[in-house]
Design a protein around this motif. Sequence first.
Motif, PDB file in Angstrom:
ATOM      1  N   LEU A  39      51.648   4.593  -7.877  1.00 52.51           N
ATOM      2  CA  LEU A  39      51.979   3.863  -8.970  1.00 52.51           C
ATOM      3  C   LEU A  39      51.112   2.669  -8.898  1.00 52.51           C
ATOM      4  N   ALA A  40      50.804   2.733 -10.668  1.00 52.69           N
ATOM      5  CA  ALA A  40      49.852   1.731 -10.902  1.00 52.69           C
ATOM      6  C   ALA A  40      50.541   0.906 -12.202  1.00 52.69           C
ATOM      7  N   VAL A  41      50.627  -0.743 -12.418  1.00 52.89           N
ATOM      8  CA  VAL A  41      50.594  -1.225 -13.396  1.00 52.89           C
ATOM      9  C   VAL A  41      49.482  -1.941 -13.967  1.00 52.89           C
ATOM     10  N   CYS A  42      49.070  -1.197 -15.488  1.00 51.56           N
ATOM     11  CA  CYS A  42      48.195  -1.211 -15.889  1.00 51.56           C
ATOM     12  C   CYS A  42      48.610  -2.081 -17.225  1.00 51.56           C
ATOM     13  N   ARG A  43      46.565  -2.783 -17.555  1.00 52.00           N
ATOM     14  CA  ARG A  43      46.952  -2.984 -18.023  1.00 52.00           C
ATOM     15  C   ARG A  43      45.923  -2.510 -20.313  1.00 52.00           C
ATOM     16  N   TYR A  44      45.638  -2.617 -21.425  1.00 52.78           N
ATOM     17  CA  TYR A  44      44.960  -1.751 -22.117  1.00 52.78           C
ATOM     18  C   TYR A  44      44.825  -2.960 -23.022  1.00 52.78           C
ATOM     19  N   GLY A  45      43.045  -3.567 -22.516  1.00 49.39           N
ATOM     20  CA  GLY A  45      42.569  -4.613 -23.472  1.00 49.39           C
ATOM     21  C   GLY A  45      43.564  -6.287 -23.341  1.00 49.39           C
ATOM     22  N   ASP A  46      43.339  -6.113 -24.164  1.00 49.00           N
ATOM     23  CA  ASP A  46      44.113  -7.625 -23.791  1.00 49.00           C
ATOM     24  C   ASP A  46      45.777  -7.661 -24.555  1.00 49.00           C
ATOM     25  N   GLU A  47      46.490  -6.230 -24.787  1.00 50.61           N
ATOM     26  CA  GLU A  47      47.411  -6.155 -24.919  1.00 50.61           C
ATOM     27  C   GLU A  47      48.409  -7.510 -24.291  1.00 50.61           C
ATOM     28  N   ALA A  48      49.987  -7.653 -23.997  1.00 51.38           N
ATOM     29  CA  ALA A  48      50.665  -8.599 -23.954  1.00 51.38           C
ATOM     30  C   ALA A  48      51.605  -7.315 -22.697  1.00 51.38           C
ATOM     31  N   ARG A  49      51.416  -6.470 -23.356  1.00 51.46           N
ATOM     32  CA  ARG A  49      52.911  -5.538 -22.432  1.00 51.46           C
ATOM     33  C   ARG A  49      51.737  -5.325 -22.008  1.00 51.46           C
ATOM     34  N   VAL A  50      52.535  -4.624 -20.409  1.00 51.33           N
ATOM     35  CA  VAL A  50      51.891  -3.096 -19.579  1.00 51.33           C
ATOM     36  C   VAL A  50      52.765  -2.227 -19.247  1.00 51.33           C
ATOM     37  N   TYR A  51      51.567  -0.807 -18.968  1.00 52.16           N
ATOM     38  CA  TYR A  51      51.921   0.025 -18.909  1.00 52.16           C
ATOM     39  C   TYR A  51      52.174   0.611 -17.072  1.00 52.16           C
ATOM     40  N   ARG A  52      53.734   0.944 -16.726  1.00 50.63           N
ATOM     41  CA  ARG A  52      53.681   1.513 -14.915  1.00 50.63           C
ATOM     42  C   ARG A  52      52.902   2.792 -15.034  1.00 50.63           C
ATOM     43  N   PHE A  53      52.127   3.194 -14.325  1.00 46.81           N
ATOM     44  CA  PHE A  53      51.594   4.929 -14.475  1.00 46.81           C
ATOM     45  C   PHE A  53      52.141   5.569 -13.188  1.00 46.81           C
ATOM     46  N   SER A  54      52.303   6.260 -13.378  1.00 46.51           N
ATOM     47  CA  SER A  54      53.340   7.193 -12.015  1.00 46.51           C
ATOM     48  C   SER A  54      52.191   8.047 -11.915  1.00 46.51           C
ATOM     49  N   CYS A  55      51.614   8.336 -10.666  1.00 43.79           N
ATOM     50  CA  CYS A  55      49.828   9.134 -10.407  1.00 43.79           C
ATOM     51  C   CYS A  55      50.871  10.222  -9.027  1.00 43.79           C
ATOM     52  N   ASP A  56      49.783  11.442  -9.736  1.00 42.63           N
ATOM     53  CA  ASP A  56      50.042  12.813  -8.374  1.00 42.63           C
ATOM     54  C   ASP A  56      49.084  12.185  -7.078  1.00 42.63           C
ATOM     55  N   SER A  57      49.142  13.199  -6.189  1.00 47.39           N
ATOM     56  CA  SER A  57      48.398  13.060  -5.048  1.00 47.39           C
ATOM     57  C   SER A  57      46.404  12.933  -5.403  1.00 47.39           C
ATOM     58  N   ARG A  58      46.036  12.539  -7.015  1.00 50.69           N
ATOM     59  CA  ARG A  58      44.566  12.908  -7.052  1.00 50.69           C
ATOM     60  C   ARG A  58      44.496  11.578  -8.387  1.00 50.69           C
ATOM     61  N   TRP A  59      45.608  10.780  -8.213  1.00 49.29           N
ATOM     62  CA  TRP A  59      45.838   9.661  -9.578  1.00 49.29           C
ATOM     63  C   TRP A  59      46.344   9.640 -10.342  1.00 49.29           C
ATOM     64  N   GLU A  60      45.859  11.695 -10.715  1.00 47.52           N
ATOM     65  CA  GLU A  60      45.894  11.673 -12.868  1.00 47.52           C
ATOM     66  C   GLU A  60      47.446  10.928 -12.944  1.00 47.52           C
ATOM     67  N   THR A  61      47.378  10.611 -14.112  1.00 48.58           N
ATOM     68  CA  THR A  61      49.000  10.181 -14.369  1.00 48.58           C
ATOM     69  C   THR A  61      50.002  11.347 -14.579  1.00 48.58           C
ATOM     70  N   VAL A  62      51.148  11.275 -14.420  1.00 50.42           N
ATOM     71  CA  VAL A  62      51.801  12.347 -14.808  1.00 50.42           C
ATOM     72  C   VAL A  62      52.996  11.599 -15.616  1.00 50.42           C
ATOM     73  N   GLN A  63      53.253  10.181 -16.082  1.00 46.64           N
ATOM     74  CA  GLN A  63      53.975   9.764 -16.569  1.00 46.64           C
ATOM     75  C   GLN A  63      53.769   8.592 -16.595  1.00 46.64           C
ATOM     76  N   ASP A  64      54.642   7.866 -17.722  1.00 50.01           N
ATOM     77  CA  ASP A  64      54.163   6.651 -17.774  1.00 50.01           C
ATOM     78  C   ASP A  64      55.443   5.240 -18.066  1.00 50.01           C
ATOM     79  N   GLU A  65      55.595   3.933 -18.254  1.00 44.12           N
ATOM     80  CA  GLU A  65      56.831   3.587 -18.598  1.00 44.12           C
ATOM     81  C   GLU A  65      56.337   2.353 -19.042  1.00 44.12           C
ATOM     82  N   VAL A  66      56.182   1.450 -20.768  1.00 47.32           N
ATOM     83  CA  VAL A  66      55.969   0.278 -21.039  1.00 47.32           C
ATOM     84  C   VAL A  66      57.005  -0.932 -20.905  1.00 47.32           C
ATOM     85  N   TYR A  67      56.287  -1.960 -20.526  1.00 46.29           N
ATOM     86  CA  TYR A  67      57.495  -3.260 -20.028  1.00 46.29           C
ATOM     87  C   TYR A  67      56.644  -4.185 -20.635  1.00 46.29           C
ATOM     88  N   ALA A  68      57.406  -5.222 -20.710  1.00 45.98           N
ATOM     89  CA  ALA A  68      56.544  -6.766 -21.185  1.00 45.98           C
ATOM     90  C   ALA A  68      56.054  -7.304 -20.158  1.00 45.98           C
TER      91      ALA A  68
END
Length: 91
Positions: A39-68
């Motif tokens: 699981l990873a909380v990530c940010r694109y550039g200087d966007e205020a919101r963040v994304y939680r990525f759900s990843c497989d055993s190789r850190w390949e993103t399977v699903q994401d969700e946006v949060y404040a």
Amino acid sequence: MTPPTHLDGARVLAWAWSDLPFGHVADEHGAAPVAIHGLAVCRYGDEARVYRFSCDSRWETVQDEVYAGEDEARGQLPAQYRAVAAAWKQI
């Protein structure tokens, strides 16, 4: 297993890993469910919101969700990801 510094072009801010899956998500093509190990909380550039990525055993993103914010992204794990408690690490 430590994640890469970026996932899908977004900078990793915090992450959690488990050798036993946190849970599973259905494959978009109808195949067998995919085990979520990272699981990873990530940010694109200087966007205020963040994304939680759900990843497989190789850190390949399977699903994401946006949060404040980061706390919201870490704290609002869906029930399907609660098979193992997430121990978050800040970067």
